[in-house]
Design a protein around this motif. Structure first.
Motif, PDB file in Angstrom:
ATOM      1  N   ILE A  47      46.833  31.601  71.088  1.00  0.00           N
ATOM      2  CA  ILE A  47      46.040  31.856  69.878  1.00  0.00           C
ATOM      3  C   ILE A  47      46.410  30.872  68.771  1.00  0.00           C
ATOM      4  O   ILE A  47      45.541  30.364  68.047  1.00  0.00           O
ATOM      5  CB  ILE A  47      46.241  33.315  69.415  1.00  0.00           C
ATOM      6  CG1 ILE A  47      45.644  34.274  70.457  1.00  0.00           C
ATOM      7  CG2 ILE A  47      45.623  33.560  68.043  1.00  0.00           C
ATOM      8  CD1 ILE A  47      46.014  35.716  70.245  1.00  0.00           C
ATOM      9  N   ILE A 101      42.350  35.404  72.384  1.00  0.00           N
ATOM     10  CA  ILE A 101      42.255  36.702  71.706  1.00  0.00           C
ATOM     11  C   ILE A 101      41.713  37.762  72.660  1.00  0.00           C
ATOM     12  O   ILE A 101      42.152  38.920  72.635  1.00  0.00           O
ATOM     13  CB  ILE A 101      41.368  36.570  70.449  1.00  0.00           C
ATOM     14  CG1 ILE A 101      42.092  35.696  69.404  1.00  0.00           C
ATOM     15  CG2 ILE A 101      41.031  37.919  69.854  1.00  0.00           C
ATOM     16  CD1 ILE A 101      41.275  35.390  68.163  1.00  0.00           C
ATOM     17  N   ASP A 147      41.929  42.042  71.911  1.00  0.00           N
ATOM     18  CA  ASP A 147      41.098  42.312  70.733  1.00  0.00           C
ATOM     19  C   ASP A 147      39.643  41.970  71.077  1.00  0.00           C
ATOM     20  O   ASP A 147      39.186  40.843  70.909  1.00  0.00           O
ATOM     21  CB  ASP A 147      41.583  41.487  69.544  1.00  0.00           C
ATOM     22  CG  ASP A 147      40.946  41.929  68.237  1.00  0.00           C
ATOM     23  OD1 ASP A 147      41.511  41.639  67.175  1.00  0.00           O
ATOM     24  OD2 ASP A 147      39.880  42.571  68.275  1.00  0.00           O
ATOM     25  N   SER A 152      37.208  38.711  69.526  1.00  0.00           N
ATOM     26  CA  SER A 152      36.798  37.695  70.506  1.00  0.00           C
ATOM     27  C   SER A 152      35.277  37.639  70.618  1.00  0.00           C
ATOM     28  O   SER A 152      34.699  36.560  70.808  1.00  0.00           O
ATOM     29  CB  SER A 152      37.418  38.002  71.873  1.00  0.00           C
ATOM     30  OG  SER A 152      36.967  39.243  72.374  1.00  0.00           O
TER      31      SER A 152
END
Length: 644
Positions: free
Chosen positions: A63, A93, A98, A102
């Motif tokens: 990330i 991500i 998440d 995303s």
């Protein structure tokens, strides 16, 4: 090959060379290059590649470099490079868990790729968005995105990407219980990946084949594929695939019932998942470990992992997945002797189940509404065409009057027939919608009674079973065992009584006040036998119409509030008398439970599930629950609701 950049030669060479190198080797070589004074477009591609390679090692690093790629791509001002940077960041991500964040990034990438007409890039975005919707149990949207991606990949010769879509479609078929169709999709995907040397993709296909063989009941084949996936990911040094394999393998062992092996696999998997910080894998493996520990009787440690798993799943936006640790926590808290907490998680489980059923019901209604709107538009078009046709015939009518009259009569006949058919269709659709509404109301009633059975019976029966199991570990002292068995017997009698109350309400349909008062009298009589030092009274006002009725769901809510209030008074207030009063003022009903116990300051206590459940039942009646208590001055609980 992960991707081929159409913007600079470096992207092509990098993707080709990365096939022959390990992720760490690619990362190390790129980290040296990014220190050179390079233009933003090259830096964006390099940072994106670093982030992608870190996806199999450490998601936080993936990330971090993905964000650097976006920064450099924005400086470069090239929409194609920026679209790829959004996609690279979204991948890290997404793997971390998440889903919502995303999804935002992949939609941005898709918009840019549509702008520059990058069909292959659009297909990659479609595939990623389909996977996100698949994880969120939004099947229709997932299938739509996958079917948009697949023909583009096949037409452009992107076989590895096509294999990914086939794999994802296999997951959809699997979720729809079409296991043979899922197996065919997985096998086709695995064959393509094996031929093209896509080791990481092949590992994912092995995991999926293991899962589908599990559902087909072929545990031997399932075990073989999971072992192949685990060996391949360890040999490759791919921590992300290792974590994913341990997660899926753990789910298989749970279903197989091999809980001893499950603990070992889950602990190894949790160690790997924590290294890459994959939140979805961590949460799923914690659930599996909690199940294994619960089965071993290590309830405290099981509780810790299950609570962590449920909280993480809620944070990731996969609330429906949290139902599984909620369900396991019911028995864990029961075994720990905490029935209130057991009932609390039973409520959460039922609430999530109810939300899921409501969501499915709304989808059905939406489909019917769409069908209705489509038919309505078709009718409007038909009417417009008919009007145009009538005008044409009228223009030629002055020339050939006789023929025009014949045609006009025929058209009028057809028009009336069409209108009659339309009216019949509208009537049929309205009847169908009314039937669905009735079924939804019946479903709400069933869910309410189901929750009541679960709240008052399920958790208690679980506690009884746990208590009986725990007796095996008591020292063989006759007196203590006798007291323990007496306690369980009393608890069982209370459970049977509450079950009879619920069944009474279910079978009665419409309950009269006279019948409900009889139930309350029986309850108070039994309470008096259990607590002879307390005087129990039941006052029914003459204003109450005893022959009037109320729904079965409402009657059981009133009965449960009275029972909970009386039991709390006996348990905590040390009263000399408890009075239950029932009266009617116009269309308003008042049910009060009052004692002369020691009372309390509400602001100084922590409300438990009992008070929460009473207030929740009052809300479902469309009323309110008022609590009045002072130290030394007794307690009054008043339930008020409107019969209309």
């Amino acid at each position: 090959m992960r991707r081929i950049s159409s913007f600079i030669c470096f992207g092509i060479l990098l993707s080709i060379s990365s096939l022959a190198q390990s992720p760490r080797q690619v990362i190390d070589s790129l980290l040296i290059r990014v220190k050179e004074p390079l233009p933003p477009n090259q830096l964006a591609n390099m940072y994106g590649e670093i982030g992608w390679q870190y996806g199999s090692i450490n998601l936080d690093s993936s990330i971090y470099f993905g964000k650097l790629a976006v920064e450099q791509a924005e400086l470069a001002g090239d929409p194609g490079i920026l679209a790829q940077a959004y996609s690279d960041l979204g991948s890290g991500i997404l793997q971390k868990g998440d889903l919502d964040e995303s999804k935002v990034l992949y939609l941005r990438s898709l918009a840019l790729r549509k702008e520059i007409q990058d069909s292959l890039g659009m297909a990659k975005s479609y595939n990623a968005l389909g996977f996100i919707h698949q994880r969120k149990y939004e099947t229709d949207s997932a299938i739509n995105y996958f079917l948009l991606a697949l023909p583009i990949f096949q037409k452009s010769g992107a076989q590895l990407n096509a294999a990914t879509v086939l794999n994802n479609l296999g997951v959809i078929y699997q979720n729809l219980s079409n296991y043979e169709k899922a197996k065919e999709a997985y096998e086709e995907s695995a064959s393509i990946r094996e031929q093209l040397g896509d080791v990481r993709g092949t590992i994912a296909s092995y995991n999926n084949l293991g899962t589908v063989y599990k559902y087909l009941g072929d545990f031997e084949s399932a075990e073989r594929y999971f072992q192949k996936a685990l060996e391949g990911s360890i040999e490759l040094g791919d921590l992300m695939n290792q974590a994913m394999t341990y997660r899926i393998y753990g789910a298989f062992l749970m279903e197989k019932g091999d809980l001893e092996k499950l603990e070992s696999v889950a602990r190894k998997g949790l160690e790997v998942a924590n290294q890459v910080n994959s939140q979805y894998d961590i949460a799923s493996i914690e659930h599996a470990l909690g199940v294994a520990l619960n089965a071993k009787g290590e309830f405290a440690e099981a509780k810790r992992y299950l609570l962590s798993s449920a909280a993480s799943m809620v944070d990731q936006g996969t609330v429906e997945d949290a139902m599984f640790p909620y369900f396991e926590l019911i028995s864990v808290y029961a075994a720990l002797g905490m029935p209130d907490s057991s009932r609390f998680y039973g409520n959460l489980y039922q609430q999530n189940l109810r939300n899921k059923l409501e969501k499915e019901s709304k989808e059905i209604v939406s489909e019917l509404q769409t069908q209705y709107e489509t038919e309505k538009k078709d009718r409007e078009i038909a009417e417009q065409q008919l009007a145009i046709r009538n005008k044409n015939f009228q223009l030629y009518g002055s020339l050939i009057l006789a023929l025009a009259l014949g045609i006009l009569g025929y058209l009028l006949y057809r028009q009336q027939k069409l209108k009659n058919a339309q009216l019949q269709q509208e009537a049929d659709l309205k009847a169908a919608l009314a039937q669905i509404e009735t079924q939804n109301k019946l479903q709400e009633q069933r869910l309410l009674i189901s929750r009541d059975l679960h709240d008052n019976i399920g958790a208690q029966l679980t506690f009884i079973i746990s208590a009986i199991e725990n007796l095996k570990y008591f020292d063989p002292i006759k007196e203590k065992l006798s007291e323990r068995y007496d306690s369980i017997a009393n608890f069982t009698k209370q459970t049977i009584t509450e079950l009879r109350d619920t069944i009474w309400a279910m079978n009665s349909g419409q309950v009269t006040w006279e019948s409900l008062i009889g139930r309350i009298q029986d309850f108070l009589q039994k309470a008096g036998q259990s607590s002879p030092d307390i005087q129990f009274e039941l006052n029914v006002a003459t204003s109450l119409e005893k022959n009037s009725g109320l729904g079965s769901a409402a009657s059981i809510q009133v009965l449960r509030v009275v029972q909970e209030a009386v039991q709390n008074s006996v348990k905590y207030a040390s009263p000399t008398f408890i009075r239950v009063s029932i009266e009617q003022e116009g269309v308003e009903y008042h049910v009060a439970v009052q004692d002369d116990g020691k009372g309390f300051e509400e602001s100084e206590i922590t409300p438990g599930n009992g008070l929460y459940n009473m207030r929740k039942r009052a809300e479902e009646l469309g009323g309110v629950l008022e609590l009045s208590s002072t130290p030394g001055g007794g307690t009054l609980i008043l339930l008020v609701w409107d019969s209309e």
